[in-house]
Design a protein around this motif. Structure first.
Motif, mmCIF file in Angstrom:
data_model
loop_
_atom_site.group_PDB
_atom_site.id
_atom_site.type_symbol
_atom_site.label_atom_id
_atom_site.label_comp_id
_atom_site.label_asym_id
_atom_site.label_seq_id
_atom_site.Cartn_x
_atom_site.Cartn_y
_atom_site.Cartn_z
ATOM 1 N N GLU A 284 0.822 -1.256 -0.119
ATOM 2 C CA GLU A 284 -0.136 0.113 -0.062
ATOM 3 C C GLU A 284 0.941 1.311 -0.092
ATOM 4 O OE1 GLU A 284 -3.615 -2.330 2.539
ATOM 5 O OE2 GLU A 284 -2.413 -0.657 3.283
ATOM 6 N N LYS A 285 2.110 1.069 -0.210
ATOM 7 C CA LYS A 285 3.204 2.307 -0.058
ATOM 8 C C LYS A 285 3.052 3.019 1.239
ATOM 9 C CE LYS A 285 3.004 2.581 -4.976
ATOM 10 N NZ LYS A 285 3.993 1.507 -5.263
ATOM 11 N N ARG A 286 2.661 2.215 2.423
ATOM 12 C CA ARG A 286 2.705 2.938 3.603
ATOM 13 C C ARG A 286 4.071 2.812 4.488
ATOM 14 N NH1 ARG A 286 -2.910 0.712 5.517
ATOM 15 N NH2 ARG A 286 -2.473 1.954 7.717
ATOM 16 N N ILE A 287 4.697 1.699 3.940
ATOM 17 C CA ILE A 287 6.112 1.385 4.182
ATOM 18 C C ILE A 287 6.871 1.352 2.623
ATOM 19 C CG2 ILE A 287 7.878 -0.218 4.619
ATOM 20 C CD1 ILE A 287 5.896 -1.418 6.846
ATOM 21 N N THR A 288 7.836 2.594 2.804
ATOM 22 C CA THR A 288 8.429 2.685 1.623
ATOM 23 C C THR A 288 9.992 2.189 1.526
ATOM 24 O OG1 THR A 288 8.976 4.733 2.294
ATOM 25 C CG2 THR A 288 7.102 4.691 1.035
ATOM 26 N N GLY A 289 10.737 2.271 0.296
ATOM 27 C CA GLY A 289 11.990 1.928 0.255
ATOM 28 C C GLY A 289 12.095 0.852 -0.600
ATOM 29 N N VAL A 290 13.448 0.242 -0.826
ATOM 30 C CA VAL A 290 13.554 -0.738 -1.691
ATOM 31 C C VAL A 290 13.654 -2.275 -0.945
ATOM 32 C CG1 VAL A 290 15.159 -1.853 -3.403
ATOM 33 C CG2 VAL A 290 14.723 0.655 -3.210
ATOM 34 N N TYR A 291 13.934 -2.035 0.293
ATOM 35 C CA TYR A 291 14.256 -3.284 1.102
ATOM 36 C C TYR A 291 13.314 -3.665 2.138
ATOM 37 C CZ TYR A 291 18.765 -2.701 -1.290
ATOM 38 O OH TYR A 291 19.575 -2.540 -2.189
ATOM 39 N N LEU A 292 12.766 -4.838 2.251
ATOM 40 C CA LEU A 292 12.069 -5.192 3.371
ATOM 41 C C LEU A 292 12.013 -6.921 3.376
ATOM 42 C CD1 LEU A 292 9.926 -4.506 5.604
ATOM 43 C CD2 LEU A 292 8.103 -5.219 3.791
ATOM 44 N N HIS A 293 12.895 -7.143 4.425
ATOM 45 C CA HIS A 293 13.093 -8.654 4.657
ATOM 46 C C HIS A 293 12.294 -9.262 5.455
ATOM 47 C CE1 HIS A 293 16.749 -6.805 2.729
ATOM 48 N NE2 HIS A 293 16.549 -7.705 2.279
ATOM 49 N N LEU A 294 11.340 -10.162 5.234
ATOM 50 C CA LEU A 294 10.628 -10.601 6.343
ATOM 51 C C LEU A 294 11.063 -11.874 6.884
ATOM 52 C CD1 LEU A 294 7.250 -9.887 4.596
ATOM 53 C CD2 LEU A 294 8.445 -8.433 6.192
ATOM 54 N N TYR A 295 10.388 -12.219 8.555
ATOM 55 C CA TYR A 295 10.872 -13.524 8.983
ATOM 56 C C TYR A 295 9.641 -14.313 9.072
ATOM 57 C CZ TYR A 295 13.910 -15.335 12.710
ATOM 58 O OH TYR A 295 14.888 -16.146 13.239
ATOM 59 N N SER A 296 8.909 -14.206 8.187
ATOM 60 C CA SER A 296 7.611 -15.410 8.433
ATOM 61 C C SER A 296 8.338 -16.629 7.995
ATOM 62 C CB SER A 296 6.365 -14.998 7.439
ATOM 63 O OG SER A 296 6.002 -13.607 7.467
ATOM 64 N N GLY A 297 8.085 -17.602 8.591
ATOM 65 C CA GLY A 297 8.446 -18.936 8.487
ATOM 66 C C GLY A 297 9.688 -19.525 9.605
ATOM 67 N N HIS A 298 10.522 -18.382 9.968
ATOM 68 C CA HIS A 298 11.456 -18.502 10.508
ATOM 69 C C HIS A 298 10.980 -18.356 11.914
ATOM 70 C CE1 HIS A 298 15.102 -17.823 7.755
ATOM 71 N NE2 HIS A 298 13.933 -17.994 6.879
ATOM 72 N N GLU A 299 9.947 -18.297 12.677
ATOM 73 C CA GLU A 299 9.482 -17.856 13.822
ATOM 74 C C GLU A 299 10.122 -18.886 15.009
ATOM 75 O OE1 GLU A 299 7.323 -18.315 11.537
ATOM 76 O OE2 GLU A 299 6.340 -16.278 11.410
ATOM 77 N N ALA A 300 10.143 -19.889 14.897
ATOM 78 C CA ALA A 300 10.580 -21.010 15.712
ATOM 79 C C ALA A 300 12.056 -20.685 15.946
ATOM 80 C CB ALA A 300 10.172 -22.274 15.437
ATOM 81 N N VAL A 301 13.024 -20.526 15.022
ATOM 82 C CA VAL A 301 14.123 -20.212 15.128
ATOM 83 C C VAL A 301 14.412 -19.204 16.239
ATOM 84 C CG1 VAL A 301 16.461 -19.780 14.054
ATOM 85 C CG2 VAL A 301 14.593 -21.330 12.728
ATOM 86 N N GLY A 302 14.272 -18.059 16.082
ATOM 87 C CA GLY A 302 14.479 -16.987 16.772
ATOM 88 C C GLY A 302 13.907 -16.982 17.986
ATOM 89 N N VAL A 303 12.614 -17.329 18.276
ATOM 90 C CA VAL A 303 11.940 -17.565 19.630
ATOM 91 C C VAL A 303 12.661 -18.612 20.491
ATOM 92 C CG1 VAL A 303 9.861 -18.143 20.777
ATOM 93 C CG2 VAL A 303 9.780 -16.526 18.923
ATOM 94 N N GLY A 304 13.182 -19.865 19.931
ATOM 95 C CA GLY A 304 13.400 -20.942 20.591
ATOM 96 C C GLY A 304 15.003 -20.376 20.956
ATOM 97 N N ALA A 305 15.668 -19.705 20.351
ATOM 98 C CA ALA A 305 17.063 -19.445 20.742
ATOM 99 C C ALA A 305 17.060 -18.620 21.706
ATOM 100 C CB ALA A 305 18.038 -18.980 19.478
ATOM 101 N N ILE A 306 16.257 -17.405 21.492
ATOM 102 C CA ILE A 306 16.328 -16.240 22.403
ATOM 103 C C ILE A 306 15.892 -16.711 23.960
ATOM 104 C CG2 ILE A 306 15.056 -14.141 22.881
ATOM 105 C CD1 ILE A 306 15.467 -13.581 19.777
ATOM 106 N N ALA A 307 15.186 -17.762 23.856
ATOM 107 C CA ALA A 307 14.595 -18.235 25.141
ATOM 108 C C ALA A 307 15.496 -18.598 26.228
ATOM 109 C CB ALA A 307 13.520 -19.437 24.821
ATOM 110 N N ASN A 308 16.858 -18.969 25.397
ATOM 111 C CA ASN A 308 18.236 -19.323 26.487
ATOM 112 C C ASN A 308 18.865 -18.175 26.720
ATOM 113 O OD1 ASN A 308 18.573 -22.323 26.270
ATOM 114 N ND2 ASN A 308 17.817 -21.904 24.150
ATOM 115 N N MET A 309 18.262 -16.866 26.426
ATOM 116 C CA MET A 309 19.163 -15.807 26.841
ATOM 117 C C MET A 309 18.680 -15.139 27.955
ATOM 118 S SD MET A 309 19.368 -13.564 23.206
ATOM 119 C CE MET A 309 20.288 -12.177 23.912
ATOM 120 N N GLU A 310 19.668 -14.412 28.657
ATOM 121 C CA GLU A 310 19.203 -13.597 29.828
ATOM 122 C C GLU A 310 19.410 -11.994 29.098
ATOM 123 O OE1 GLU A 310 20.921 -12.126 34.265
ATOM 124 O OE2 GLU A 310 21.516 -14.097 33.562
#
Length: 329
Positions: free
Chosen positions: A32-58
């Motif tokens: 809708e051109k409400r976010i602009t620019g050439v680059y936008l890299h989405l995490y859809s599909g990767h959610e379990a990687v980030g959430v599972g890893a970060i759960a180990n962090m303090e």
């Protein structure tokens, strides 16, 4: 190590749903051109990687750094969705004052050091941050996410090598989604079993993990954390995952080139569906709680859009210079 009780698992589900809702909303806003620019890299599909890893962090003690697919990491760390969305729209209330955009999210309070645009450019920084932690004996470790394409980059080999030489506390997590931009991993890597590169540099090789399974992801990163805490130095994990969108918004052909494979992953290996099924098997009658969580995350994302659109663009000299130049004391 997190207590894997119902409250914790529901929070992981919440995080994964929030990330998916946020990312798909960003795609819509870009169209809708409400976010602009050439680059936008989405995490859809990767959610379990980030959430599972970060759960180990303090959070606030340990460190984390990633490349340009960074929105989901910020949200899993607990960075305010309003401020992340404001950054996506280039508004002054964004986490980087509206000047960083999609690829340059960061949060000092969360020890989240980005969000880097240059492929592999963040990897030497991960080693440097780990050197500081080891030198000052803070007890912290660094999680560094690496795309599969970046493992063929010189930065990867230099950074992992020095981490091996100095036994630096880094957990290298290769997010292997099968494609470096539009090129399949097997066509770009002499050895497509990417975690084996750890052995070349004296880094602990912890093999592959199902990146669609948040529980498996949590346990594998915990194994890596135990290795780092014991003083054994760096460890490397290869998380097998899949992205639902093209490399970036400029990639217009991904959906059509790999449509059958993409549909197979969405239907049978989706990380949110997999985790929901696990929760429903573990806890009877949890369905309505999960539905409520999903509705709440949709509302949070909708409000983040409203917050961002009510935030002004940075247009004063002070706003433009802030966080870019350091004032002389």
């Amino acid at each position: 190590m997190a207590r894997l009780n119902k409250e914790t698992l529901l929070d992981w589900y919440r995080q994964m749903v929030l990330i998916r809702e946020f990312e798909e909303t960003c795609q819509q806003l870009y169209n809708e051109k409400r976010i602009t620019g050439v680059y936008l890299h989405l995490y859809s599909g990767h959610e379990a990687v980030g959430v599972g890893a970060i759960a180990n962090m303090e959070i606030g003690k340990d460190h984390i750094i990633t490349a340009y697919r960074d929105h989901g990491i910020a949200l899993a760390l607990g960075v305010d969705p309003n401020r992340v969305m404001a950054e996506m729209m280039g508004r002054v209330d964004g986490v980087s004052g509206g000047k960083g955009g999609s690829m340059h999210l960061a949060s000092l309070n969360h020890h989240f050091w980005g969000g880097y645009a240059i492929v592999g450019g963040h990897l030497p920084l991960a080693s440097g941050i780990a050197l500081e932690a080891k030198y000052n004996e803070t007890g912290a470790f660094v999680i560094c996410f690496v795309g599969d394409g970046a493992t063929n980059n010189g930065y990867f080999h230099e950074a992992v090598n020095i981490a091996g030489v100095w036994d630096l506390p880094v957990i290298w997590i290769i997010e292997n989604n099968g494609f470096g931009m539009g090129t399949e991993t097997s066509r770009a890597a002499g050895n497509p079993i990417l975690h084996e590169r750890a052995n070349s540099y004296g880094v602990k090789d912890l093999g592959r993990v199902d990146g669609q399974d948040v529980m498996a992801m949590y346990e594998k990163v915990n194994e890596a954390a135990q290795h780092v805490w014991s003083g054994g130095g760096s460890a490397m994990i290869e998380a097998i995952t899949y992205r639902y969108r093209g490399h970036g918004v400029s990639d217009k052909q991904y959906d059509t080139r790999f449509s059958e494979e993409l549909e197979e992953w969405k239907q049978n290996k989706d990380p949110i569906t997999v985790f929901r099924r696990q929760l429903e098997e573990k806890y009877k009658d949890i369905g309505s709680e999960l539905d409520d969580i999903e509705a709440a995350q949709r509302e949070i994302v909708a409000k983040s859009v409203e917050f961002a659109e009510n935030s002004p663009f940075p247009d004063t000299l002070e706003q433009l210079y802030a966080n870019v130049y350091v004032e002389e004391s």
